[in-house]
Scaffold this active site. Structure first.
Site, PDB file in Angstrom:
ATOM      1  N   GLU A   1       0.825  -1.234   0.000  1.00  0.00           N
ATOM      2  CA  GLU A   1       0.000   0.000   0.000  1.00  0.00           C
ATOM      3  C   GLU A   1       0.851   1.273   0.000  1.00  0.00           C
ATOM      4  OE1 GLU A   1      -2.990  -0.236   3.127  1.00  0.00           O
ATOM      5  OE2 GLU A   1      -3.917  -1.984   2.181  1.00  0.00           O
TER       6      GLU A   1
ATOM      7  N   GLU B   1      -5.136  -8.713   0.139  1.00  0.00           N
ATOM      8  CA  GLU B   1      -5.806  -8.421   1.412  1.00  0.00           C
ATOM      9  C   GLU B   1      -7.284  -8.222   1.098  1.00  0.00           C
ATOM     10  OE1 GLU B   1      -4.226  -5.379   4.045  1.00  0.00           O
ATOM     11  OE2 GLU B   1      -2.181  -5.851   3.443  1.00  0.00           O
TER      12      GLU B   1
HETATM   13  O1  AHR Z   1      -4.699  -5.893   7.452  1.00  0.00           O
HETATM   14  C1  AHR Z   1      -4.486  -4.745   8.209  1.00  0.00           C
HETATM   15  C2  AHR Z   1      -3.827  -3.627   7.425  1.00  0.00           C
HETATM   16  O2  AHR Z   1      -4.707  -3.118   6.471  1.00  0.00           O
HETATM   17  C3  AHR Z   1      -2.588  -3.995   6.638  1.00  0.00           C
HETATM   18  O3  AHR Z   1      -1.435  -3.969   7.400  1.00  0.00           O
HETATM   19  C4  AHR Z   1      -2.547  -2.933   5.586  1.00  0.00           C
HETATM   20  O4  AHR Z   1      -1.918  -3.357   4.413  1.00  0.00           O
HETATM   21  C5  AHR Z   1      -4.002  -2.556   5.369  1.00  0.00           C
HETATM   22  O5  AHR Z   1      -4.185  -1.196   5.345  1.00  0.00           O
END
Ligand code: AHR
Length: 489
Positions: free
Chosen positions: A179, A294
Site C-alpha cells: 500500500e 488483502e
Molecule cells: O490488514 C491490516 C492492514 O490493512 C494492513 O497492514 C494494511 O496493508 C491494510 O491497510
C-alpha cells in the site's frame, strides 16, 4: 419461500483455478503473531517448537495454500536481519507501522524468517514474503532473497546454513512493498510513477539474485491512474498487481452489504482491463494477473488494539460471495489472501488462556477448500432479485459458482435472502448425478456467532432432504445460507 433454477454445463470450462486464491495473511500486528501463532517453546499452551498447536490444526483444517507475511503495514519498516539468529540476541524495536494509544507497539523479533518458514511448512502452505519498500533498500531486499533462496557459498546464504537451514527455502512469491499509496505507510510514495521507479530498483536487484522469483507490485483497487503509471515503469519485471479491499459493514444495511460482492466484480474487471490497456500501450509481454492479497470486512471495534472482531453469519455469507467471485474471475485473479488469519480481524481467535474460537467465516473456508478442482464451469442462474439503491445494482438472491474435479462437481450456492428459504432446481447438462451431498452453513439468524461460551453455535450442517430426478436435483436452501452440493456423476 422463493423458487429459482441453476443450469450447469460441466463440459464448458470458463477458467482454471489457482489454488493460491485460498491464501491467508499474517502480520506483526496486535496479537496475530505473538499469542496467536507464536507462544514460544516454554509456554504452557501446547506448542510445536513454540508454535501454537491448536492454531496449526485449525489452519490445516482450511488447507491454507499460501500465507503472506510479515505485513501489511509492518513490512514497510521491518528489517529482516533483526529476526534471524539466536533469539536472545534479537533486538526489541518499535513497530512504527502500528501506533496504539500508548504509542508504537513493541516488536520482540522472536518470530523471524526461519520461524515463518518453519510454521508455513508445518501448516502445509507456500510462503509469500513482502519486502520493506518503506525505509528499506533494494540491497536489503536482495540480501533477503539470497538468505532464503541461494545455495551459493556467499555471506547471506551461509548465514542461513549457520542458523541450521542447509536447504534453500525457495520462496517463489515476493511482494514489492505494501500500500505504498497510503499516507499511513512508512515511506509512502506520492504517485504510481514514483512507486514504479523505486520498485524497479528493488525488482532489478532481487531478480539478479534469483531470476526465478515472481513479483507482486502494489496496485490500487480504485485508482487506475496509479496502476497505469506504475505498470509503465515496471513493465515486464512483475507478475502480479496487488489490490486490497476492506468493507466497512457499518456503512451498509444487510441487503446492501451482501450486494458488495458485485462491487468486487467491478473492481476485478476494472483492474484487469487496466492491466490489458497498459500492456498494449507500453508493449508489456508478461501475463500479469491480479493478487487480491488483502480482503475482508473490518468492524469499528477492531480499529484499535487488539484489533479483534468476532464475525457472524452475515460475514460468512459475504465471505462466500467473495470466494464465488474469485472462482468466476479465476482467469484474472491468481493469488488471494484473506486478511487476516489469527486474532487481528481474523478467522481464528486464539486467547492467551489457551482457548480457541473458529468463526463462521472460518467455516466458509473449510467448505470452499474441500475440493481439489481446477476447472470453473459455466453456470447460469435464474433467481428473483432485489434492487440495492445504495450500490445502484440489481442483485440476485442466489449466487453460484461451480467447480469440476474429474467426475465430481462442487456447486457453491449462496442464498442472500435474510428471511426466505429458496427451492432450487439444479440442472446438470448431459450428466446424471449418481450421488449428492449437501453441506451448508446458515445459523439461525444473520447475527449468529460462535463465542467462547458457545463455540459450536454455528456449524457446517448436512442436509439429506433433496431429490434427484434424471439430471435435476431439487434442493431447499435456508435463508442467509452458504451451500456446497457435491455431485458425483
Ligand atoms: O490488514 C491490516 C492492514 O490493512 C494492513 O497492514 C494494511 O496493508 C491494510 O491497510
Amino acid at each position: 419461500m422463493f423458487r429459482g433454477s441453476i443450469f450447469v454445463d460441466p463440459f464448458i470450462s470458463i477458467g482454471r483455478i489457482s489454488r493460491r486464491i485460498y491464501g491467508h495473511f499474517i502480520e506483526h500486528w496486535g496479537r496475530c503473531i505473538y499469542g496467536g501463532i507464536w507462544v514460544g517453546p516454554n509456554s504452557s499452551i501446547p506448542n510445536i517448537n513454540g508454535f501454537r498447536k491448536d492454531v496449526i490444526e485449525a489452519v490445516r483444517g482450511i488447507r491454507a495454500s499460501i500465507v503472506r507475511w510479515p505485513g501489511g503495514n509492518f513490512s514497510s519498516q521491518y528489517h529482516w536481519l533483526d529476526g534471524i539468529g539466536p533469539r536472545e540476541n534479537r533486538p526489541r524495536k518499535l513497530n512504527l507501522a502500528w501506533i496504539t494509544k500508548e504509542g508504537a507497539e513493541i516488536e520482540i523479533n522472536e518470530f523471524g524468517t526461519d520461524e515463518y518458514i518453519e510454521w508455513v511448512r508445518l501448516i502445509g502452505a507456500e510462503p509469500f514474503i513482502v519486502v520493506n519498500m518503506g525505509n528499506g533498500s533494494p540491497e536489503e531486499a536482495a540480501n533477503w532473497v539470497e538468505y532464503c533462496n541461494s545455495s551459493k557459498d556467499t555471506y547471506f546464504a551461509r548465514l542461513r546454513v549457520k542458523y541450521g537451514h542447509r536447504e534453500p527455502y525457495n520462496v517463489k512469491i515476493w511482494g514489492l512493498g505494501n500500500e505504498q499509496w497510503g499516507w499511513w505507510q512508512v515511506g509512502f510514495t506520492l504517485s504510481g510513477e514514483e512507486y514504479g521507479r523505486r520498485a524497479l530498483e528493488f525488482a532489478n536487484e532481487m531478480k539478479r539474485v534469483d531470476p526465478s522469483i515472481e513479483l507482486v507490485a502494489v496496485g490500487h483497487d480504485e485508482d487506475m491512474e496509479w496502476n497505469i503509471d506504475m505498470l509503465k515503469m515496471l513493465k515486464d519485471y512483475i507478475d502480479y498487481l496487488s489490490i486490497h479491499t476492506y468493507i466497512w459493514p457499518e456503512n451498509y444495511s444487510y441487503e446492501d452489504f451482501v450486494a458488495t460482492s458485485l462491487l468486487i466484480e467491478d473492481k476485478i474487471r476494472a483492474v484487469y482491463s487496466t492491466i490489458v490497456y497498459a500492456k498494449n500501450r507500453y508493449g508489456i509481454k508478461k501475463d500479469i494477473k491480479i493478487a487480491y492479497d488483502e480482503w475482508n470486512v473490518w468492524y469499528p471495534e477492531a480499529r484499535d488494539y487488539p484489533y479483534i472482531q468476532i464475525t457472524s453469519v452475515k460475514d460468512a455469507v459475504w465471505t462466500a460471495l467473495f470466494l464465488n467471485t474469485l472462482h468466476k474471475y479465476s482467469d484474472h485473479v491468481k493469488i488471494a489472501n484473506f486478511a487476516q488469519l489469527v486474532n487481528s480481524i481474523a478467522l481464528i481467535i486464539a486467547r492467551d488462556d489457551g482457548s480457541l474460537l473458529l468463526t463462521p467465516q472460518y467455516l466458509v473456508f473449510k467448505l470452499y477448500t474441500m475440493h481439489n478442482a481446477r476447472d470453473v464451469v459455466k453456470t447460469v442462474v435464474e433467481s428473483p432479485s432485489y434492487i440495492s439503491e445504495k450500490l445502484g445494482k440489481v442483485v440476485d438472491y442466489i449466487d453460484v459458482s461451480t467447480l469440476r474435479e474429474d467426475n465430481i462437481l462442487y456447486i457453491y450456492i449462496v442464498n442472500r435472502s435474510r428471511d426466505e428459504e429458496a427451492e432450487i432446481d439444479v440442472h446438470i447438462k448431459n450428466l446424471t448425478p449418481k450421488a449428492v451431498e449437501h453441506l451448508y452453513i446458515a445459523g439461525r439468524s444473520i447475527d449468529d456467532k460462535n463465542t467462547f461460551d458457545n463455540p459450536n453455535n454455528v456449524e457446517i450442517e448436512n442436509n439429506k432432504e433433496f431429490s434427484i430426478l434424471g439430471n435435476t436435483i431439487n434442493v431447499k436452501l435456508k435463508p442467509h445460507s452458504i451451500n456446497m452440493l457435491k455431485i458425483y456423476t
